[in-house]
Each structure stands twice: as structure tokens, then as C-alpha cells.
Design an enzyme around this catalytic site. Sequence first.
Site, PDB file in Angstrom:
ATOM      1  N   ASP A  84      -0.613  10.544  -0.645  1.00 42.87           N
ATOM      2  CA  ASP A  84      -1.799  11.867  -0.829  1.00 42.87           C
ATOM      3  C   ASP A  84      -3.032  11.232  -0.642  1.00 42.87           C
ATOM      4  O   ASP A  84      -3.254  10.137  -0.140  1.00 42.87           O
ATOM      5  CB  ASP A  84      -1.747  12.029  -1.740  1.00 42.87           C
ATOM      6  CG  ASP A  84      -2.117  11.197  -3.412  1.00 42.87           C
ATOM      7  OD1 ASP A  84      -2.263  10.226  -3.117  1.00 42.87           O
ATOM      8  OD2 ASP A  84      -2.819  12.037  -3.876  1.00 42.87           O
ATOM      9  N   TRP A 105       1.057  -1.676   0.414  1.00 41.80           N
ATOM     10  CA  TRP A 105      -0.443   0.089  -0.412  1.00 41.80           C
ATOM     11  C   TRP A 105       0.692   1.030   0.090  1.00 41.80           C
ATOM     12  O   TRP A 105       2.215   1.277  -0.082  1.00 41.80           O
ATOM     13  CB  TRP A 105      -0.954  -0.097   0.914  1.00 41.80           C
ATOM     14  CG  TRP A 105      -2.381   1.097   0.934  1.00 41.80           C
ATOM     15  CD1 TRP A 105      -2.753   2.148   1.761  1.00 41.80           C
ATOM     16  CD2 TRP A 105      -3.388   0.288   0.318  1.00 41.80           C
ATOM     17  NE1 TRP A 105      -4.051   1.927   1.130  1.00 41.80           N
ATOM     18  CE2 TRP A 105      -4.347   1.216   0.199  1.00 41.80           C
ATOM     19  CE3 TRP A 105      -2.884  -1.393  -0.465  1.00 41.80           C
ATOM     20  CZ2 TRP A 105      -5.084   0.516  -0.682  1.00 41.80           C
ATOM     21  CZ3 TRP A 105      -4.871  -1.736  -0.739  1.00 41.80           C
ATOM     22  CH2 TRP A 105      -5.707  -0.531  -1.563  1.00 41.80           C
ATOM     23  N   GLU A 152     -18.560   5.159  -5.538  1.00 39.91           N
ATOM     24  CA  GLU A 152     -17.842   6.409  -5.532  1.00 39.91           C
ATOM     25  C   GLU A 152     -18.023   7.578  -6.643  1.00 39.91           C
ATOM     26  O   GLU A 152     -17.572   8.062  -6.396  1.00 39.91           O
ATOM     27  CB  GLU A 152     -16.360   5.071  -5.235  1.00 39.91           C
ATOM     28  CG  GLU A 152     -15.151   6.102  -5.618  1.00 39.91           C
ATOM     29  CD  GLU A 152     -14.482   5.311  -5.655  1.00 39.91           C
ATOM     30  OE1 GLU A 152     -13.106   5.252  -4.445  1.00 39.91           O
ATOM     31  OE2 GLU A 152     -14.069   4.500  -6.141  1.00 39.91           O
ATOM     32  N   GLU A 192      -3.967   7.721  -2.486  1.00 35.94           N
ATOM     33  CA  GLU A 192      -3.117   7.067  -1.647  1.00 35.94           C
ATOM     34  C   GLU A 192      -1.968   6.351  -3.228  1.00 35.94           C
ATOM     35  O   GLU A 192      -1.454   5.649  -3.320  1.00 35.94           O
ATOM     36  CB  GLU A 192      -3.948   5.981  -1.293  1.00 35.94           C
ATOM     37  CG  GLU A 192      -4.822   6.488  -0.219  1.00 35.94           C
ATOM     38  CD  GLU A 192      -5.529   4.553   0.295  1.00 35.94           C
ATOM     39  OE1 GLU A 192      -6.291   4.479  -0.717  1.00 35.94           O
ATOM     40  OE2 GLU A 192      -5.067   4.619   1.213  1.00 35.94           O
ATOM     41  N   GLU A 193      -1.623   7.902  -3.943  1.00 37.50           N
ATOM     42  CA  GLU A 193      -0.793   6.971  -4.808  1.00 37.50           C
ATOM     43  C   GLU A 193       0.403   8.384  -5.661  1.00 37.50           C
ATOM     44  O   GLU A 193       1.270   7.836  -5.602  1.00 37.50           O
ATOM     45  CB  GLU A 193      -1.798   7.952  -6.647  1.00 37.50           C
ATOM     46  CG  GLU A 193      -3.319   7.469  -5.986  1.00 37.50           C
ATOM     47  CD  GLU A 193      -4.441   7.423  -7.443  1.00 37.50           C
ATOM     48  OE1 GLU A 193      -5.364   6.855  -7.636  1.00 37.50           O
ATOM     49  OE2 GLU A 193      -4.313   8.544  -7.771  1.00 37.50           O
TER      50      GLU A 193
END
Length: 629
Positions: free
Chosen positions: A207, A151, A437, A210-211
Site C-alpha cells: 500500500d 523494502w 512529515e 509501504e507496510e
Amino acid sequence: MIHASRLFWGAAVGAGFLAMPVAAGQWPQGVSLDSFVSRERALALQGVLDNIGPNGAKVPGAAAGIVIASPSKVNPNYFFTWTRDAALTLKTLLDEFVLGNAALRPYIDDYVRSQAVLQTVTNPSGSLLPSGTGLGEPKFNADGSRFNGNWGRPQRDGPALRAIALIQYANWLVEHGESKKAKTTVWPVISNDLSYVGQYWNATGFDLWEEVSGSSLFTTQNQYRSLVEGAVLAKRLGVPCTGCGQSPNVVCFLQTYWNGKFFTGNINTNTVRGGVDANTVLGPISIFDVDAPCESPTLQPCHSRVLANFKVFVDTFRNSTLYPINAGIRSTRGIALGRYPEDVYFDGNPWYLITLGAAEFLYGAAAQWTRQGAISVDTDSLAFFRDLHPSARAGDTYRRGKKTDPFPAIVAAATAYADSFVAVAQAYTPANGALAEQFLKTPPGTPLSAAALTWSYASFLSMAARRAGRNPRGWTSAAAQKTPRPSSCAASSAVGTYTPATGAGAPNTTAPCLALVLFVVNATTYYGENIYLVGNSSDLGAWDLDNAQPMVSSNYTAERPEWFAQMSLAAGQTVSYAYVRQQDCGRPPIWETANRTLTAPACAGTGAPLPTLETDDAWTGPVGQPGGC
């Protein structure tokens, strides 16, 4: 929750996702916006509660107080709890609670207990003791246990957001005669998070999407708010606030995201993008204070540069080649909005929470102008204001009550503009009110990705509150604003103080004498392949791949294909370890052929910095090839 790095043993997920539509009928035509908001608000609140353990109807197996991102378990699997998403959700529920919904208190108390326990769960980011590194872990399993998949770690917005939410609850407790509970139950959880913010605010992390590893405006804004509010609460409770003194340098750093035209979403990063990012809109609404002056360095929605940034962000998605669903919509009307123009996750589509966030942003700005009784236009904000009032001029100030000024017309235009973003969400919300989403960027705008997304529901609730003129408690107090900003930003840090919040239900763990070991290995990998670290100690998984340490590739280059993981090991301990390749397409892992050992540095003693050791390893053994799935 996202996202492109969702990779597990036996499955590689992310770039190859197919858009998974969420089946539902269309919202009935002819329903007024007011009726839609009224009905959807009730559905959104229930949607949030259905996703909270232990009794949430859609999340069986979730522990008490655990906020699940989505019931979706397949393409994508969001059946986890994210510190960020949970805190934003609880902040919304706390707004509802403070404004009179007493039935929400059990959810809030369960959340406090669950977070106290989660703070002590050792995870791939680290542990609570001795240095708080585990607080940067982004997600956990639904039962509150550690998530061990590869992750984007660490993520530094979660502790700040959790502190902000719990500070609101602590203030309510004090004002309702429960100061002891605020001090002995809630403050210890807050204190750990504020210590983390004060210690690590100037370190890079991933961020909110998550990238990107770097510094994120959204994170920095919330870090500042948490430290300011934390200092005020600490004084109120008569307790020290470790780390809160860092706030002047944090707000100084916050100004550096401005690039002359808009706020760059992420800086201090090797990721190459244009910089336009929804986090620069979600940040201002997350730190919104209706009483804050528009020129506040906190970067409120009504700040001139924040307004300029809003226009740049929204206009980016008016490109009908990028988002065909926005074709033919005039420049003064709301449109469907996504994360950033280069997005490829699920092929890059609009998000409900971002489209609703644009509406909340505008409602907030209008409320601030109304509270202050004036609207000032400068060269930065001129283009934004000309969409609302074509004859606006830089240097003009329009005042409420002055008959010749267009103040009421501008506020009305901003409110109508906000309503038009809500109307976009209405057009693509199914008849049952479920908010996924995303929705498809081409007609008919079918909902897709994770169904019943908690963050989408929470964003609807906060938007509806701003639309109704229900604003949260302010935080940019006069006392806080007196703190001078330094003339130049300092890369400062305050060593945190971390203690299990036993009063809230955390186990009373202790810290052995530790040493830091940075495991570094050069290992060339293909896209979708990951490297794990495993060894004979419990910290290294005891040779069990299910508990192996995922390594990070944010420093990876073609010249130096570096994977790394920083671990806290018992000082003086000798460990055996190896690196393992996680293959894509569900294929078996590949173990390297080397047998490695190291001895962690000796104990440095109480109060001394942790001794450190760094490896410089190179992969030994067979390598993987893409599986072609």
C-alpha cells in the site's frame, strides 16, 4: 515514502525509531487563516522546487527531474525518490502550470525525461522488458540508480499516478499545438505505465504506506482513473492503449472495499487491522472531478458512502487517549489526523498531508454540491450531514435556489469545517513555513520525522487550490461513464506491451529470451533481520552484497517462515547462488554454508509465456540473534 520496513546493510531502522523533532519557532499568533494560506502557499511551492534536481537548493546531487521525498538523511533517511510521491507532486505542479504558472515547464520536461530513464532501470522488482515488472519498484536513489535495500515490493500505485500526471501534460500539449511531442515523447512513457496497470491491477502489492501487502483502495482508485483517462488520450492521439480495456473490472472491484460502514483501506491481506485508514480519504481527493456526479462509482468526495467513511475516519482520531492533542475539540471542528489508529511508526502521530487532505476533501465535496446544485442525504451519509445540519434526514434532497432548503447553510458549514482542519495545520506549522512529515500527538505538537517533506508541501498546494475554487480538469467524461460495469467482477488481466521511451530520453534497451525463477527459502528470522539472495550472475549481484536481491517476507508464518524473490534470468542459464542474513545493529551478515546451483528453463520462443521454475530451499548454516540495539 515510509516506512516501517526501512532496513539497510549495517542499520536496522523502523520500530525502534525515536521521534526526531524538527526545530523551528511557532507560527505567529493572531494571523488570519486567509493570510496563513496565502503566505504558506508561496512557501510550499518553493519547498517543492527546492526538493527537485538538479538545481533544488536542498537536494544537491539529485539528478535532473528527480523529486526527492525530503532532504532528511538521518532518522529517517528519505533522500530518495519515490515513484508515488514524485507523481503526486508533479500532478500538483501540473495543476499550477495549466492554470498559468509557465515557469514550471522546465521542471515538468525534466520529470518526463527522468521517468523515461527510470522505467528502464533494472531493479529488485524486475525490469521493463519483457513484462514490465520493474515498473512496480517503489523508490530509487537520488541519482536515478537502483535502490537495493529491503523494502515492501512491488507497489502498484506508482505507474497509475505517473500516467495520470503525464496524461494531464499530454492533453495540454495537444491543446497548445504540440501534438507531436505529446505522441512521440510523453505518450510512450504513459503507455508503459498503462500496460503495467492493465496487466497487474488484479495482483496484490504494498500500500501507499509501504507496510501492507494486499489490495489498497487508494491504488485501485488511481488505477481506474489512469485507464479511463488513458483510453481517452489514446483515441485523441490515434494510438492503441494496451490495458485500458480493463477499466470496467477495475471499477467493479473498487466497490468491494465497502464493508457496510466504511471503506476498508486494504483487503486481500494477511495483515490484521481494523481497516480505518487515511488512504480512503486521500484516494477520493486524488481522483477528484468537480463535474462528476456524486453517485459516480469512481467514489468522489461527495459520494454518500465516501462521506460516511470520512466521518468514521475522522472520529477515530477524536479519541484523546489515541491523540491527546485532540482533547476537548468539539465534534464539528477539525482535528489532527494520522494514517490509521494502529500506527506505531515514530509512535504513530498526526501527518500534515493527511490533516490538510481532510480539508481538501471537504472543499471538494462542497464544490461538487455547488456545481450540481443539490445535496442528497441517505442512510449512509446521514451521520456525516447531521454534524453539518442537525435536522438532516435520510431521503432528503436539498436544492440550491429553493428558499426553504438549507443548501447554502450546509455548503457553508462544510467549508467552515474544512477551514478548521487548515487551522489545525496552521497551529502546528513553524514560523518559517517548513512542513515536516508529522507533528507530535501530544502538546505542543512539535514537528517531527522527515523535515521539509515534498508530499506535505504538495498537499498544501492542492488544498489551497481547492479552497480558492481552482479545480483541475475533469476526467469522468460522459463517454467514460457509459462504459458498463459488469454484473460481477472478473479477475482479468491484459498482457502489456513495453518499449523504452527513447523519444523522451530512455536508453534503447532490448530483452533477451528470459525465464522466471521464483527463489523460495524457509528461513526463520527475528524482527529486523532480512534475507538476501546473491549469486554469480549480474542479475544476482555477482556475489556483491551491495547488489544482492532483497527477498520478501509477506508470506512468512511461524509454520512456514518463507522468504521469496522472483527473478528474470536468461533462459537456459546455469547460476550459482546462496542466501545471506542481514543482521541488525550494524553487525556483519551471515552467509549460509550451502552452495546451490540451478539452470533456468529453456527459451519458450517469441510470444509464448515465460517459462517458470520455483525452488524449495531451506536455510543451511548458522542463524542470527537479535543484537539488542
